[in-house]
Write an enzyme that holds these catalytic residues in place. Sequence first.
Site, mmCIF file in Angstrom:
data_model
loop_
_atom_site.group_PDB
_atom_site.id
_atom_site.type_symbol
_atom_site.label_atom_id
_atom_site.label_comp_id
_atom_site.label_asym_id
_atom_site.label_seq_id
_atom_site.Cartn_x
_atom_site.Cartn_y
_atom_site.Cartn_z
ATOM 1 N N VAL A 131 0.827 -1.215 0.000
ATOM 2 C CA VAL A 131 0.000 0.000 0.000
ATOM 3 C C VAL A 131 0.859 1.263 0.000
ATOM 4 C CG1 VAL A 131 -1.960 -1.128 1.126
ATOM 5 C CG2 VAL A 131 -0.184 -0.055 2.546
ATOM 6 N N ASP A 132 2.172 1.101 -0.249
ATOM 7 C CA ASP A 132 3.099 2.223 -0.098
ATOM 8 C C ASP A 132 3.278 3.082 -1.343
ATOM 9 O OD1 ASP A 132 4.816 0.595 -1.694
ATOM 10 O OD2 ASP A 132 5.623 -0.349 0.115
ATOM 11 N N HIS A 153 -4.528 -3.996 -2.592
ATOM 12 C CA HIS A 153 -4.977 -3.637 -1.244
ATOM 13 C C HIS A 153 -5.092 -2.130 -1.048
ATOM 14 C CE1 HIS A 153 -3.389 -7.778 0.287
ATOM 15 N NE2 HIS A 153 -4.537 -7.864 -0.362
ATOM 16 N N CYS A 203 -13.700 9.694 2.791
ATOM 17 C CA CYS A 203 -14.776 9.703 3.773
ATOM 18 C C CYS A 203 -15.687 8.513 3.494
ATOM 19 C CB CYS A 203 -15.569 11.008 3.690
ATOM 20 S SG CYS A 203 -17.033 11.033 4.746
ATOM 21 N N CYS A 228 -19.477 10.332 2.575
ATOM 22 C CA CYS A 228 -19.776 11.043 1.319
ATOM 23 C C CYS A 228 -18.790 10.728 0.198
ATOM 24 C CB CYS A 228 -19.819 12.545 1.555
ATOM 25 S SG CYS A 228 -18.213 13.299 1.926
ATOM 26 N N CYS A 269 -14.263 14.313 8.203
ATOM 27 C CA CYS A 269 -14.472 14.821 6.854
ATOM 28 C C CYS A 269 -14.857 16.293 6.892
ATOM 29 C CB CYS A 269 -15.548 14.011 6.144
ATOM 30 S SG CYS A 269 -15.980 14.625 4.497
ATOM 31 N N SER A 328 6.375 -12.265 -1.437
ATOM 32 C CA SER A 328 5.129 -12.524 -0.712
ATOM 33 C C SER A 328 5.116 -13.952 -0.196
ATOM 34 C CB SER A 328 3.916 -12.299 -1.613
ATOM 35 O OG SER A 328 2.712 -12.641 -0.939
ATOM 36 N N CYS A 388 15.015 -10.051 -3.498
ATOM 37 C CA CYS A 388 14.142 -9.730 -4.620
ATOM 38 C C CYS A 388 14.866 -8.852 -5.635
ATOM 39 C CB CYS A 388 12.884 -9.010 -4.126
ATOM 40 S SG CYS A 388 11.850 -9.962 -2.998
#
Length: 272
Positions: free
Chosen positions: A99-100, A115, A123, A126, A174, A215, A258
């Site tokens: 997620v970086d 992910h 939010c 909304c 929000c 992974s 890797c």
Amino acid sequence: MQTAIRLLNSQSRWLVLTGAGVSAESGVPTYRNRRGEWQRKPPVTHQEFVGNHQARQRFWARNLVGWRFMSNAQPNAAHNALVGLEKTGVVSCLVTQNVDGLHQRAGSQKVIDLHGRVDTVSCIGCNLRLPRAPLQTWLESNNPDFAKLAGAIAPDGDADVDNLDHSAMQVPDCENCGGILKPDAVFFGDSVPAQRVADAEQQMQDADGLVVVGSSLVAFSGYRFCLWASKQNKPIVIINDGSTRADEIATVTVAGSCGDVLQGWLQSPSGF
């Protein structure tokens, strides 16, 4: 490694699935050890975050501290090699469990963030979407005591500061509707959006084979790619510093860095 590279050079379009091991050399830690065993405190789950204000206080306290590192992390040799492999055409698509955002920062173009990402927030009321970076100023100015802290960085951009009292932590709402702001990442306990899964499955269908990089495949969201490839009778190459859930169905497994293996693939002549 040479056996793997010969196989990689025998096909022209590979789908690459990356996990936390790819970002490890950028200093972003992994959730699991070399045996695939959990090695960190459990993160805040989706259900906790949505349903419990105290859980949101805990999350944002950790995220405030961890964001400073995550935002400064730089792509490494593995990310850069994948950019080069995409340019040569042998990598048709890159699906990442991370997620970086480091793949995009390195220059990869065709990326599916399985992910999600932590560099934007939305939010849940909304659907207003905002960049994460400016939110850091609000968090630090409203939580000066937490802003002074340092902690061990976690894979999702949090920091290990769980032993503190979070009851005074001010959490962002929000600006449009006052609803709950949540990073655009799939939290534990939540599901990957169906359309994203369908897009990734189509990429697997169009590819000649699957390369898994960094992974353990313990999570089903990643392991299912190996099941798809196996069902389609396509080769599976796994590059990981440790055992994985799919080792028994892999065509070739390579244990090691890797970055080293991917750079070796990039630099090898076709038909190595």
